[in-house]
Motif scaffolding. Structure first.
Motif, PDB file in Angstrom:
ATOM      1  N   LEU A  32       2.324  15.570 -12.675  1.00 19.77           N
ATOM      2  CA  LEU A  32       2.266  14.163 -12.310  1.00 19.77           C
ATOM      3  C   LEU A  32       3.162  13.315 -13.202  1.00 19.77           C
ATOM      4  O   LEU A  32       3.172  13.473 -14.425  1.00 19.77           O
ATOM      5  N   ALA A  33       3.890  12.412 -12.583  1.00 18.04           N
ATOM      6  CA  ALA A  33       4.701  11.455 -13.333  1.00 18.04           C
ATOM      7  C   ALA A  33       3.772  10.444 -14.007  1.00 18.04           C
ATOM      8  O   ALA A  33       2.653  10.208 -13.534  1.00 18.04           O
ATOM      9  N   ALA A  36       1.224   7.979 -12.039  1.00 14.07           N
ATOM     10  CA  ALA A  36       1.039   8.515 -10.689  1.00 14.07           C
ATOM     11  C   ALA A  36      -0.217   7.922 -10.048  1.00 14.07           C
ATOM     12  O   ALA A  36      -1.189   7.591 -10.733  1.00 14.07           O
ATOM     13  N   THR A  93       4.953  12.144  -2.778  1.00 17.06           N
ATOM     14  CA  THR A  93       6.180  11.478  -3.183  1.00 17.06           C
ATOM     15  C   THR A  93       6.563  12.100  -4.524  1.00 17.06           C
ATOM     16  O   THR A  93       5.746  12.141  -5.451  1.00 17.06           O
ATOM     17  N   ASP A  95       9.519  12.353  -7.637  1.00 16.08           N
ATOM     18  CA  ASP A  95      10.662  11.645  -8.225  1.00 16.08           C
ATOM     19  C   ASP A  95      11.845  12.589  -8.456  1.00 16.08           C
ATOM     20  O   ASP A  95      11.756  13.799  -8.196  1.00 16.08           O
ATOM     21  N   ARG A  99       8.660  15.413 -10.458  1.00 19.31           N
ATOM     22  CA  ARG A  99       7.254  15.134 -10.758  1.00 19.31           C
ATOM     23  C   ARG A  99       6.661  14.280  -9.641  1.00 19.31           C
ATOM     24  O   ARG A  99       7.333  13.440  -9.055  1.00 19.31           O
ATOM     25  N   THR A 101       4.795  11.402  -8.016  1.00 24.37           N
ATOM     26  CA  THR A 101       4.463  10.008  -8.354  1.00 24.37           C
ATOM     27  C   THR A 101       3.290   9.501  -7.534  1.00 24.37           C
ATOM     28  O   THR A 101       2.606   8.571  -7.943  1.00 24.37           O
ATOM     29  N   ARG A 102       3.072  10.105  -6.365  1.00 25.71           N
ATOM     30  CA  ARG A 102       1.941   9.704  -5.519  1.00 25.71           C
ATOM     31  C   ARG A 102       1.630  10.847  -4.556  1.00 25.71           C
ATOM     32  O   ARG A 102       2.521  11.529  -4.081  1.00 25.71           O
TER      33      ARG A 102
END
Length: 108
Positions: A32-33, A36, A93, A95, A99, A101-102
């Motif tokens: 996860l970014a 997130a 989603t 990036d 990673r 982001t959602r």
């Protein structure tokens, strides 16, 4: 017919499913970014609470039936100790660094 996790097209999504199915919380979090977010059945949820309740403390597991949009959209049979088994949709989603982001999920 289930798609083998190793054959999922998108590397981040493949790693997400692998982490869920192996109950690897640390590996999951690394995907996860920062910042997130996620939604379940159209409602934004607190990410940390949701993954604890819906995945890790309830032994979540995904069997992917179909993928689309380059592997960033899935239809999967999801099961956990709380809700049992259900057909679900997932969208991701990712990036530029690979990673997540959602992600969004809900009943299919």
């Amino acid at each position: 017919m289930t798609i083998q996790t190793a054959k999922l097209s998108d590397p981040a999504v493949r790693a997400f499913v692998t982490a869920v199915n192996s109950h690897d919380r640390e590996g999951f979090m690394a995907l996860l970014a920062p910042g997130a977010t996620m939604a379940d059945d159209g409602s934004d949820r607190d990410l940390a609470d949701w993954i604890d309740q819906e995945i890790f403390s309830s032994h979540g597991h995904m069997d992917v039936d179909n993928e689309s949009k380059g592997g960033r959209s899935l239809i999967a049979t999801y099961r956990n100790d709380t809700w049992g088994e259900m057909r679900t949709r997932w969208s991701f989603t990712v990036d530029d660094d690979g990673r997540i982001t959602r992600f969004e999920t809900g009943q299919a």
